[in-house]
Scaffold this active site. Structure first.
Site, PDB file in Angstrom:
ATOM      1  N   LYS A 167      15.461   1.271  12.971  1.00  0.00           N
ATOM      2  CA  LYS A 167      15.395  -0.115  12.516  1.00  0.00           C
ATOM      3  C   LYS A 167      15.451  -0.128  10.997  1.00  0.00           C
ATOM      4  CE  LYS A 167      12.417  -2.941  11.102  1.00  0.00           C
ATOM      5  NZ  LYS A 167      13.244  -3.735  10.140  1.00  0.00           N
TER       6      LYS A 167
ATOM      7  N   GLU B  82       5.748   7.891   4.978  1.00  0.00           N
ATOM      8  CA  GLU B  82       6.052   8.141   3.565  1.00  0.00           C
ATOM      9  C   GLU B  82       5.917   6.791   2.877  1.00  0.00           C
ATOM     10  OE1 GLU B  82       7.638   7.757   0.231  1.00  0.00           O
ATOM     11  OE2 GLU B  82       9.583   8.128   1.167  1.00  0.00           O
TER      12      GLU B  82
ATOM     13  N   CYS C 280       9.953   4.748  -4.656  1.00  0.00           N
ATOM     14  CA  CYS C 280       8.543   5.074  -4.448  1.00  0.00           C
ATOM     15  C   CYS C 280       8.083   6.171  -5.398  1.00  0.00           C
ATOM     16  CB  CYS C 280       8.306   5.470  -2.994  1.00  0.00           C
ATOM     17  SG  CYS C 280       9.436   6.735  -2.393  1.00  0.00           S
TER      18      CYS C 280
ATOM     19  N   GLU D  86       1.620  -0.672  -7.320  1.00  0.00           N
ATOM     20  CA  GLU D  86       3.040  -0.343  -7.276  1.00  0.00           C
ATOM     21  C   GLU D  86       3.857  -1.616  -7.504  1.00  0.00           C
ATOM     22  OE1 GLU D  86       5.989   2.391  -4.621  1.00  0.00           O
ATOM     23  OE2 GLU D  86       4.706   1.000  -3.520  1.00  0.00           O
TER      24      GLU D  86
END
Length: 496
Positions: free
Chosen positions: A190, A266, A301, A400
């Site tokens: 997906k 992750e 990331c 982040e």
């Protein structure tokens, strides 16, 4: 890379035939008829209406993957034959590289040059590497008692659900799919609803390469619906996810609420990049720091979003990065001269701007950027942004941002640098610049991060694993270690 002009790419973009349906059991599948709109961040124009997966479509894809695993040929093929088909996938990706790169650029905003030269290179190399590895794996026969034979075999786990983000839609999909297929698993992928088009193309390419029906299925849809259905599905044995820490928590809950499927995550990062005064080349360190935070629009990331620089060289390094930020060419992703493209969409751009506003409000000093640009294009563009005088407690240093926003923090000694670097809930990656070998080893060991780059950033190849510590996740992509996520160890004891 082909020598294409801006006009060439615009012309080819107009001729693209983009997919609109799921790819299930080796064929296109329209599903229930529900659809969602895919908008290009380069100009705000609609790229197409794509089938929107609900529970029924996810059930269909998982059922196809289950049949392919339980009774199909794929897990029973000789590993060399599985490897041959993965190598064929790599060949077809290379043949269609330009089209795929153009699609990635249109759907998520990165420059075509990066999509072609970096994204597609990584995806092709991943399928090639695991195709070559497939028949190189060995089982074990431990020394047991004289009257017994012990065997330890590695067996494919089963049906893998892979959920991947939009920032590297093909690279990150390949990191999940290729090792899972090499191990003999079947997969339901997906992709993000922001970047489903290239993933749907990948599904068709894999079938063309010779994957049996049901071995790789691709369903398009959003996280709360399609992603949730995949996470809760009792016939999914493994869930591999790359994305935010918040969504990673959801998948752990889905596993607990269903069949306790294995979940590999992750997740996010707030990576420190430490520059000591004895860095072998301060100019290179500054240039790499700027490249690292502005590459891929900062939507990484591993982005080195916290620059920790010794106070004796802080201003020199910061000025070099600010100069680069001001010179960086932000523009149309289809223009070969563009160095930084569009952020993935208006909603994400607004979130990044909110972080910038919070930084100004909390007292950080804005040295470059801080505002959107190219507003007349209809696209989601932002000036590369640099803050200094950032306090460790500010949002800029803790959360982040996932955009081209750098926070500079000064330190006075190595111990303070390590303390600042580790003062985060994340532990994905880190950088270190020093000429002293002992210092490099000591700090690398002290940093709580899954990857540490010394005198470089974002370097490596498929031989080394990638993944995080702390709230940056668990498990590893890349390398032979990735196969551990998709295999079960079985011990067999034979009494002689």
């Amino acid at each position: 890379m082909p020598a294409l002009t801006h006009d060439d790419l615009l012309h080819r973009a107009e001729k693209l035939r983009l997919p609109a349906q799921h790819h299930i059991d080796g064929a296109d599948e329209p599903g229930s008829g529900a659809a969602f709109t895919v908008v290009s961040p380069r100009d705000g124009q609609v790229l197409g209406e794509v089938a929107d997966a609900r529970g029924a479509e996810v059930d269909l894809a998982v059922a196809a993957a289950r049949r392919a695993f339980d009774s199909g040929p794929w897990p029973r093929l000789a590993p060399a034959e599985r490897g041959r088909i993965l190598l064929r996938v790599a060949e077809l990706l290379e043949e269609q590289r330009e089209t795929l790169a153009l699609t990635v650029s249109l759907e998520m905003g990165k420059p075509f040059t990066d999509a072609y030269g970096i994204e597609l290179r990584a995806a092709i190399n991943t399928f090639r590497w695991y195709g070559q590895l497939a028949d190189k794996l060995t089982d074990e026969s431990p020394h047991a008692a004289p009257d017994a034979l012990a065997l330890v075999t590695r067996e494919p786990t089963g049906v893998v659900g892979a959920v991947v983000p939009w920032n590297f839609p093909l690279t990150l999909a390949s990191w999940k799919i290729a090792p899972a297929l090499a191990a003999g698993c079947t997969v339901v992928l997906k992709p993000s609803e922001n970047s489903p088009l290239s993933a749907l193309m990948l599904g068709r390419i894999a079938t063309e390469a010779g994957l049996p029906p049901g071995v790789l299925n691709v369903v398009a849809g959003d996280g709360p619906t399609a992603g949730r259905a995949l996470g809760l599905h009792p016939d999914v044995d493994v869930l591999a996810f790359t994305g935010s820490t918040a969504v990673g928590r959801h998948f752990l809950r889905y596993a607990a609420d269903s069949n306790l499927k294995r979940v590999w995550l992750e997740l996010g990062g707030k990576s420190p990049n430490i520059i000591l005064p004895d860095a072998p080349d301060l100019e290179k360190a500054a240039a790499t720091a700027a490249w690292g935070i502005f590459f891929n629009q900062g939507e990484m990331c591993t982005a080195p979003s916290r620059l920790l620089v010794h106070s004796s060289v802080a201003e020199r390094v910061t000025e070099a990065i600010v100069a680069r930020a001001r010179d960086l060419r932000v523009g149309d992703p289809l223009d070969p001269a563009t160095e930084m493209g569009a952020l993935v969409g208006e909603g994400h751009l607004e979130r990044v701007l909110d972080h910038i506003g919070a930084g100004v409000g909390q007292g950080a000093r804005l040295r470059a950027g801080g505002a959107r640009t190219l507003t007349g294009t209809g696209g989601s563009y932002l000036h590369p942004t640099v803050f200094d005088q950032v306090d460790p407690g500010m949002r800029l240093a803790r959360e982040e941002i996932f955009g081209p926003v750098l926070s500079v923090l000064a330190f006075d000694d190595v111990e303070e640098a390590v303390r600042l670097a580790n003062a985060t809930e994340y532990g994905l990656a880190a950088g270190l610049w020093t000429s002293d070998l002992s210092t490099a080893h000591r700090i690398s060991r002290a940093l709580k991060a899954g990857t540490v780059w010394v005198n470089c950033y974002e370097e490596g190849d498929l031989t080394v694993p990638f993944g995080g510590m702390k709230q940056s996740g668990n498990g590893r992509d890349k390398s032979a270690h990735a196969l551990e996520k998709y295999t079960e160890l079985k011990s067999t004891w034979i009494q002689l």
